[in-house]
Enzyme design. Structure first.
Site, PDB file in Angstrom:
ATOM      1  N   GLY A 204       0.799  -1.223   0.000  1.00 18.79           N
ATOM      2  CA  GLY A 204       0.000   0.000   0.000  1.00 18.79           C
ATOM      3  C   GLY A 204       0.832   1.273   0.000  1.00 18.79           C
ATOM      4  O   GLY A 204       2.033   1.249  -0.216  1.00 18.79           O
ATOM      5  N   TYR A 205       0.140   2.396   0.228  1.00 17.89           N
ATOM      6  CA  TYR A 205       0.720   3.735   0.101  1.00 17.89           C
ATOM      7  C   TYR A 205       1.337   3.854  -1.298  1.00 17.89           C
ATOM      8  O   TYR A 205       2.521   4.107  -1.481  1.00 17.89           O
ATOM      9  CB  TYR A 205       1.755   4.010   1.206  1.00 17.89           C
ATOM     10  CG  TYR A 205       1.785   5.481   1.576  1.00 17.89           C
ATOM     11  CD1 TYR A 205       0.740   6.040   2.308  1.00 17.89           C
ATOM     12  CD2 TYR A 205       2.822   6.318   1.173  1.00 17.89           C
ATOM     13  CE1 TYR A 205       0.733   7.388   2.630  1.00 17.89           C
ATOM     14  CE2 TYR A 205       2.820   7.664   1.492  1.00 17.89           C
ATOM     15  CZ  TYR A 205       1.769   8.192   2.223  1.00 17.89           C
ATOM     16  OH  TYR A 205       1.764   9.533   2.537  1.00 17.89           O
TER      17      TYR A 205
ATOM     18  N   GLY B 150       5.639   3.814  -8.977  1.00 18.30           N
ATOM     19  CA  GLY B 150       6.296   2.512  -9.160  1.00 18.30           C
ATOM     20  C   GLY B 150       5.265   1.392  -9.120  1.00 18.30           C
ATOM     21  O   GLY B 150       5.230   0.507  -9.988  1.00 18.30           O
ATOM     22  N   HIS B 151       4.391   1.435  -8.091  1.00 14.65           N
ATOM     23  CA  HIS B 151       3.314   0.443  -8.011  1.00 14.65           C
ATOM     24  C   HIS B 151       2.398   0.550  -9.233  1.00 14.65           C
ATOM     25  O   HIS B 151       1.972  -0.449  -9.802  1.00 14.65           O
ATOM     26  CB  HIS B 151       2.454   0.678  -6.762  1.00 14.65           C
ATOM     27  CG  HIS B 151       3.178   0.548  -5.459  1.00 14.65           C
ATOM     28  ND1 HIS B 151       3.409   1.625  -4.634  1.00 14.65           N
ATOM     29  CD2 HIS B 151       3.713  -0.519  -4.834  1.00 14.65           C
ATOM     30  CE1 HIS B 151       4.042   1.221  -3.543  1.00 14.65           C
ATOM     31  NE2 HIS B 151       4.249  -0.083  -3.642  1.00 14.65           N
TER      32      HIS B 151
ATOM     33  N   GLY C  84       8.284  -5.673  -8.748  1.00 17.73           N
ATOM     34  CA  GLY C  84       9.230  -4.667  -9.217  1.00 17.73           C
ATOM     35  C   GLY C  84      10.675  -5.105  -9.027  1.00 17.73           C
ATOM     36  O   GLY C  84      11.018  -5.771  -8.038  1.00 17.73           O
TER      37      GLY C  84
ATOM     38  N   LYS D  90      12.771  -3.122  -8.209  1.00 12.93           N
ATOM     39  CA  LYS D  90      13.215  -2.315  -7.066  1.00 12.93           C
ATOM     40  C   LYS D  90      13.645  -3.248  -5.920  1.00 12.93           C
ATOM     41  O   LYS D  90      14.639  -3.028  -5.256  1.00 12.93           O
ATOM     42  CB  LYS D  90      12.062  -1.410  -6.624  1.00 12.93           C
ATOM     43  CG  LYS D  90      12.112  -0.899  -5.210  1.00 12.93           C
ATOM     44  CD  LYS D  90      12.956   0.320  -5.116  1.00 12.93           C
ATOM     45  CE  LYS D  90      13.168   0.908  -3.748  1.00 12.93           C
ATOM     46  NZ  LYS D  90      12.387   0.483  -2.656  1.00 12.93           N
TER      47      LYS D  90
ATOM     48  N   SER E 256       9.678   4.877  -3.394  1.00 14.28           N
ATOM     49  CA  SER E 256       9.430   3.942  -2.306  1.00 14.28           C
ATOM     50  C   SER E 256       8.402   4.569  -1.370  1.00 14.28           C
ATOM     51  O   SER E 256       8.418   5.789  -1.159  1.00 14.28           O
ATOM     52  CB  SER E 256      10.731   3.688  -1.525  1.00 14.28           C
ATOM     53  OG  SER E 256      10.444   3.104  -0.272  1.00 14.28           O
ATOM     54  N   SER E 257       7.530   3.727  -0.810  1.00 12.32           N
ATOM     55  CA  SER E 257       6.549   4.254   0.152  1.00 12.32           C
ATOM     56  C   SER E 257       7.259   4.887   1.336  1.00 12.32           C
ATOM     57  O   SER E 257       6.740   5.805   1.970  1.00 12.32           O
ATOM     58  CB  SER E 257       5.647   3.115   0.640  1.00 12.32           C
ATOM     59  OG  SER E 257       5.065   2.452  -0.460  1.00 12.32           O
ATOM     60  N   ARG E 258       8.445   4.394   1.661  1.00 15.32           N
ATOM     61  CA  ARG E 258       9.177   4.907   2.822  1.00 15.32           C
ATOM     62  C   ARG E 258       9.768   6.299   2.581  1.00 15.32           C
ATOM     63  O   ARG E 258      10.197   6.951   3.524  1.00 15.32           O
ATOM     64  CB  ARG E 258      10.302   3.944   3.215  1.00 15.32           C
ATOM     65  CG  ARG E 258       9.798   2.656   3.851  1.00 15.32           C
ATOM     66  CD  ARG E 258      10.952   1.842   4.421  1.00 15.32           C
ATOM     67  NE  ARG E 258      10.488   0.737   5.238  1.00 15.32           N
ATOM     68  CZ  ARG E 258      10.352  -0.521   4.798  1.00 15.32           C
ATOM     69  NH1 ARG E 258      10.633  -0.820   3.550  1.00 15.32           N
ATOM     70  NH2 ARG E 258       9.938  -1.470   5.628  1.00 15.32           N
TER      71      ARG E 258
HETATM   72  P1  AMP Z   1       5.918  -2.599  -1.606  1.00 12.65           P
HETATM   73  O1  AMP Z   1       4.578  -1.976  -1.479  1.00 12.65           O
HETATM   74  O2  AMP Z   1       7.050  -1.665  -1.342  1.00 12.65           O
HETATM   75  O3  AMP Z   1       6.031  -3.912  -0.890  1.00 12.65           O
HETATM   76  O4  AMP Z   1       6.077  -2.950  -3.149  1.00 12.65           O
HETATM   77  C1  AMP Z   1       5.096  -3.699  -3.832  1.00 12.65           C
HETATM   78  C2  AMP Z   1       5.632  -4.018  -5.207  1.00 12.65           C
HETATM   79  O5  AMP Z   1       5.921  -2.808  -5.899  1.00 12.65           O
HETATM   80  C3  AMP Z   1       6.943  -4.818  -5.177  1.00 12.65           C
HETATM   81  O6  AMP Z   1       6.925  -5.777  -6.206  1.00 12.65           O
HETATM   82  C4  AMP Z   1       7.978  -3.753  -5.413  1.00 12.65           C
HETATM   83  O7  AMP Z   1       9.164  -4.242  -5.993  1.00 12.65           O
HETATM   84  C5  AMP Z   1       7.245  -2.825  -6.362  1.00 12.65           C
HETATM   85  N1  AMP Z   1       7.854  -1.497  -6.326  1.00 12.65           N
HETATM   86  C6  AMP Z   1       8.045  -0.709  -5.241  1.00 12.65           C
HETATM   87  N2  AMP Z   1       8.703   0.412  -5.583  1.00 12.65           N
HETATM   88  C7  AMP Z   1       8.947   0.331  -6.923  1.00 12.65           C
HETATM   89  C8  AMP Z   1       9.615   1.161  -7.865  1.00 12.65           C
HETATM   90  N3  AMP Z   1      10.173   2.303  -7.505  1.00 12.65           N
HETATM   91  N4  AMP Z   1       9.682   0.740  -9.145  1.00 12.65           N
HETATM   92  C9  AMP Z   1       9.128  -0.438  -9.529  1.00 12.65           C
HETATM   93  N5  AMP Z   1       8.485  -1.262  -8.685  1.00 12.65           N
HETATM   94  C10 AMP Z   1       8.397  -0.894  -7.387  1.00 12.65           C
END
Ligand code: AMP
Length: 285
Positions: A35-36, A40-41, A152, A154, A190-192
């Site tokens: 979430g958030y 990228g998502h 991703g 990432k 990044s969400s962070r």
């Molecule tokens: P997260 O919400 O951070 O767990 O990420 C969920 C999905 O989104 C994961 O497959 C991540 O690799 C992808 N993701 C997060 N940030 C990026 C980004 N900057 N570019 C591409 N994919 C991303």
């Protein structure tokens, strides 16, 4: 016309809905997230919408992948904004499970253990992290009946581990890796990033700059691992507030670390703390 997105919170309800889609001959895409959501998502959701008839996005801050001293409690959340983004991007369902629906037996649960791929990089510093990731992703794959799941680059190590898990278990789902999306100045989305306060946002650019320094050296013909790592380190250590957790060069497919000389295909991976926020980044050199 496409139907408006719906929200599902219960695991059995998701399973029933996806089974019905399957019976109707639809292909299903899954995009697991915490979430958030950001651009990228969104790129993952758009890739899924292009490739599949219906798309499930999951929005779940998975407690089992956080260590006791990590940021589970402060991880940013905004379901309303996530729902709007998913709807706009063309997803069919936003799955927002409760912890209880995904872990009905709490800690006394079945787990998916990770092979040696989980030992290095983030795995070495976050014990149990990848076991939490693989377990929740396996649950999501089974509940969603996904034909394709989108992750991703990432989170490069995570993607590699999930590919391996799906292959080892013979899960009938294609894992699609999507390119890392950056801000215009190079910071990996990044969400962070929302927790980067004051100068930390600018300081966080050292990850990208460090990767570019190593890439330039590699392009000039350097193949010694230590020299490539040193090039990135020098850039990052020029910022007092940045503290390196790891920087390594590895084979892009197996993630075997190049200890001495690299091959011709090299992935650099790093984690750096900036202003109290742990950031990860990676690049093909
Ligand atoms: P997260 O919400 O951070 O767990 O990420 C969920 C999905 O989104 C994961 O497959 C991540 O690799 C992808 N993701 C997060 N940030 C990026 C980004 N900057 N570019 C591409 N994919 C991303």
């Amino acid at each position: 016309m496409r139907e408006k997105i719906s929200v599902i919170r219960n695991a059995d309800e998701l399973k029933t809905w996806t089974r019905q889609q399957k019976l109707a001959g639809k292909t299903i895409g899954l995009v697991p997230t915490m979430g958030y959501l950001h651009a990228g998502h969104r790129s993952l959701i758009e890739a899924a919408v292009k490739a599949c008839d219906v798309v499930v996005v999951s929005d779940f801050v998975n407690p089992t992948q956080f260590g006791p001293s990590e940021d589970y409690a402060t991880y940013p959340r905004d379901e309303a904004k996530d729902l709007a983004l998913c709807d706009e991007a063309g997803a069919s369902v936003l799955f927002v499970p409760t912890v209880e629906t995904l872990y009905p037996n709490g800690q006394d649960s079945a787990w998916v253990e990770v092979n040696h791929l989980g030992d290095h990089f983030c795995g070495a510093q976050r014990p149990g992290h990848f076991r939490g990731v693989t377990t929740v992703v396996m649950k999501l794959l089974l509940l969603s009946h996904a034909d394709k799941a989108f992750f991703g680059e990432k989170d490069y190590q995570q993607l590699t581990i999930i590919r391996r898990m799906v292959s080892d278990f013979g899960v009938d789902c294609e894992i699609v890796g999507c390119p890392l999306v950056r801000e215009s100045d190079g910071l990996a989305l990044s969400s962070r990033n929302v927790n980067l306060k004051g100068n930390a946002r600018k300081d966080a650019l050292v990850l990208y700059r460090g990767l570019l320094a190593a890439k330039a050296l590699f392009a000039s013909g350097e193949r010694r691992s230590e020299a490539l790592i040193e090039a990135a380190k020098n850039v990052i250590e020029s910022v007092a507030e940045a503290s390196i957790q790891y920087i390594e060069v590895a084979d892009p497919d197996t993630l075997d670390i190049f200890k001495d000389k690299t091959g011709e295909r090299v992935q650099m991976l790093m984690a750096v703390r900036v202003g109290g926020v742990r950031l990860i980044d990676n690049m093909r050199l």
